[in-house]
Design a protein around this motif. Structure first.
Motif, short mmCIF file in Angstrom:
data_model
loop_
_atom_site.label_atom_id
_atom_site.label_comp_id
_atom_site.label_asym_id
_atom_site.label_seq_id
_atom_site.Cartn_x
_atom_site.Cartn_y
_atom_site.Cartn_z
N MET A 261 1.28 10.99 42.96
CA MET A 261 1.93 9.52 43.21
C MET A 261 2.89 8.83 42.34
N GLU A 262 2.55 9.21 41.11
CA GLU A 262 3.40 8.59 40.11
C GLU A 262 4.80 9.26 40.38
N LYS A 263 5.56 8.33 39.69
CA LYS A 263 7.03 9.03 39.81
C LYS A 263 7.26 10.47 38.83
N GLN A 264 6.82 11.41 39.59
CA GLN A 264 6.56 12.65 39.13
C GLN A 264 7.96 13.22 38.38
N THR A 265 8.10 13.06 37.06
CA THR A 265 9.22 13.26 36.40
C THR A 265 9.46 14.52 36.04
N ILE A 266 10.65 15.33 36.11
CA ILE A 266 10.93 16.60 35.61
C ILE A 266 11.66 16.40 34.33
N THR A 267 10.81 17.21 33.53
CA THR A 267 11.76 16.90 32.10
C THR A 267 12.45 18.09 31.71
N ARG B 5 21.46 5.19 49.26
CA ARG B 5 20.03 5.04 49.86
C ARG B 5 19.08 6.49 49.29
N ALA B 6 20.02 7.39 49.36
CA ALA B 6 19.55 8.53 48.77
C ALA B 6 19.00 8.62 47.60
N GLU B 7 19.77 7.80 46.78
CA GLU B 7 19.45 7.61 45.07
C GLU B 7 18.15 6.59 45.02
N PHE B 8 18.13 5.69 45.82
CA PHE B 8 16.83 4.86 46.00
C PHE B 8 15.90 5.42 46.10
N SER B 9 15.77 6.43 47.45
CA SER B 9 14.50 6.76 47.67
C SER B 9 13.99 7.96 46.68
N ARG B 10 15.23 8.40 46.21
CA ARG B 10 14.83 9.55 45.32
C ARG B 10 14.03 9.23 43.86
N SER B 11 14.28 7.98 43.68
CA SER B 11 13.45 7.27 42.69
C SER B 11 12.73 6.47 43.17
N LYS B 12 11.34 6.19 42.82
CA LYS B 12 10.57 5.31 43.23
C LYS B 12 10.58 3.89 42.66
N THR B 13 11.89 3.62 41.87
CA THR B 13 12.21 2.44 41.59
C THR B 13 12.43 1.21 42.35
#
Lengths: 333, 333
Positions: free
Chosen positions: A1-7, B135-143
């Motif tokens: 659920m957290e913004k799973q970041t890929i590093t 929109r794609a960029e928006f949803s891709r991040s959960k910001t």
DNA sequence: CTGTTAGCGCCTTCAC
DNA sequence: GTGAAGGCGCTAACAG
């Protein structure tokens, strides 16, 4: 659920290389075999990897962001500078943290402090007075600073401006020349060097050359606002001024409207020269004659200068003075 | 010679406590004995320690900075919003990274990407069209994202705006009411929902209620600039319009000056209602009647909404519609 | 050309 | 109430 970041680590694993290699391709380091570069790029694409600038900033001690302290974005003079700054910043891959200060010393100090805490690589300061507390903050950090659209008499920090003395002298000269006996000067606070030292000096020089006595009652300190201008016109009439040089365009528009509202004809009965040549000067009827400061360029050059300083390049002259003109329009004869 | 930074570690050593404790007092954690807190604070003061926000950001995954994408700071409409945003941001200890986009999709995407890379905690987007790539960029991040001064028909992201349909309907109504047979509508691109859907809808509704036929030749798409307005007036005359609703104040001023320059009397022979009630509307003669959008408030509320979202608070309604008025001034009868 | 190893400065459990 | 220790994600020598 957290913004799973890929590093960078994930990418390295997937591509069967080390983090260092990934870091290299991300940073365009040439020391990577084309084949591996391609492979890494592919994985980056596939995983939709995006480098974390914060981590990068911590490790490299560079944030690629600069702080911009602006009195008020809502004032065209400053927003025009800001636009030039941002465009050049973008060009050089920097971002701008914009903070309004209202030229309030306390806010300036406070915001400067948080900007520094955020490790900005450089600072652009718009504002007409470098108080001691500000200077102290500046020198306490070794962050490069450039003043945009103003001037520091001590030339301690970088600065991009025009020759305010010459500009106002020329403007005053023209107004005197066209027959005005009493030319007023309406600027911001005289405690600001740009007003109290430079503009005033140019004004006095012009008077002197024309053998006109200096009269302090013709000098006005104002907020750079339309309302202030509107209110000012009455005072201008009271002291018998027939022309004015305004230090801010909004102020000038206010003066113009103040005159118009009283049925005074501009430029026939009253002349106005303003200082910033913002879009506003074209929007009025008559249009405003103005000192033509290249606002966008001042911002752009300031930012360019800052990039050099951040890059520790050799700077020939950290105070750069751009050229100016007097753009004749309808508010003068 | 390097910017010798003093770290939390130095403070800890000097104060004979652990880094953890220093961290606690810096972050206002109550679990610290008053005595030790005092001691630590003292050392912080003495050493002139300033927490490194970048390191903090990496460790806490919060940067306390939000990204603001703005079409052009130089346009009063947007700068007014920006001012509201910054003031509220400051109030909540956030900083703003400001980036100009010119409403250019490519720039928007690019800047959005770097903003996200910089780990902004939230985003405020000004711009009238949410393209798929955005929109794609928006949803891709959960910001969290909030739209300021525009509207997303899909209501996928937060948004603060006014009822554009009702506002334009009312404006059109007034113009029709005062006897105009041919009222033009001059907005930005009709592909932007705010124009093509909302404003146009309000316009049509007013026509309908007044039983006036819709005439497409009265609809104009323009850049939000003075020059565009100046050029537009001629076209307006050509199609026989006697009144116009302008979607942008600079555009409106241009139209006004276009009329004035041709000797057309406003409001007697031509009426104008503009949309944003920026400072500009007061600066012209006659002054411009305008839909009164509370610009500063829209920005302020948008930022406030964003803080809630970043704070994961419960949001009642992520689209908030502020009230509006029609402010009667000199450009209408 | 590529991998290993330390940090960058701070926050955050988890013990004590 | 306080300390120890392990990261956060990435860069930067230093080897190899």
């Amino acid at each position: 659920m957290e913004k799973q970041t890929i590093t960078i680590y994930d990418v390295a694993r997937e591509a069967n290389v080390s983090m260092a290699t990934v870091s290299r391709v991300v940073n365009g380091n040439p020391n990577v075999k084309p084949a591996t570069r391609k492979k890494v790029l592919e994985v980056i694409e596939r995983l939709d990897y995006r480098p974390n600038a914060v981590a990068r900033g911590l490790a490299s001690k560079k944030t690629t962001t600069v702080g911009v302290i602006i009195p008020d974005v809502t004032n065209m003079f400053f927003s025009s500078l800001a636009r030039g700054i941002d465009d050049v910043a973008t060009m050089y891959k920097y971002n701008i943290i914009l903070a309004n200060s209202d030229e309030n010393n306390q806010k300036e100090v406070s915001v400067l402090s948080t900007l520094l805490a955020k490790q900005v690589d450089g600072l652009i300061f718009m504002g007409h007075e470098l108080t001691d507390s500000i200077r102290a903050e500046f020198s306490r950090s070794k962050t490069p600073v450039v003043l945009a659209g103003s001037i520091d008499p001590d030339e301690q920090v970088g600065s991009v401006n025009i020759d305010y003395v010459a500009a106002v002298e020329e403007a005053t000269h023209q107004l005197l020349e066209s027959g005005n006996k009493r030319v007023a000067l309406a600027t911001g606070s005289l405690t600001h060097p740009i007003n109290g030292q430079f503009r005033l000096k140019g004004y006095k020089q012009a008077l002197e050359k024309a053998s006109v006595a200096y009269d302090e009652s013709l000098i006005f300190e104002n907020e750079p606002s339309y309302q202030a201008g509107l209110a000012l016109f009455g005072k201008l009439q009271k002291v018998g001024a027939t022309a004015v040089i305004a230090g801010d365009d909004e102020l000038a528009v206010g003066i113009l409207d103040g005159a118009l509202d009283k049925g005074v004809k501009v430029p026939d009965d009253f002349e106005i020269i303003t200082s910033n040549n913002t879009k506003l000067t074209e929007m009025t009827r008559p249009q405003l004659t103005s000192i033509d400061q290249p606002l966008y360029d001042i911002g752009a050059v300031a930012m360019r200068l800052l990039t050099k300083m951040m890059n520790k390049e050799e700077i020939e002259e950290k105070t750069v003075m751009l050229g100016f003109d007097i753009l004749k329009r309808g508010s003068t004869k």
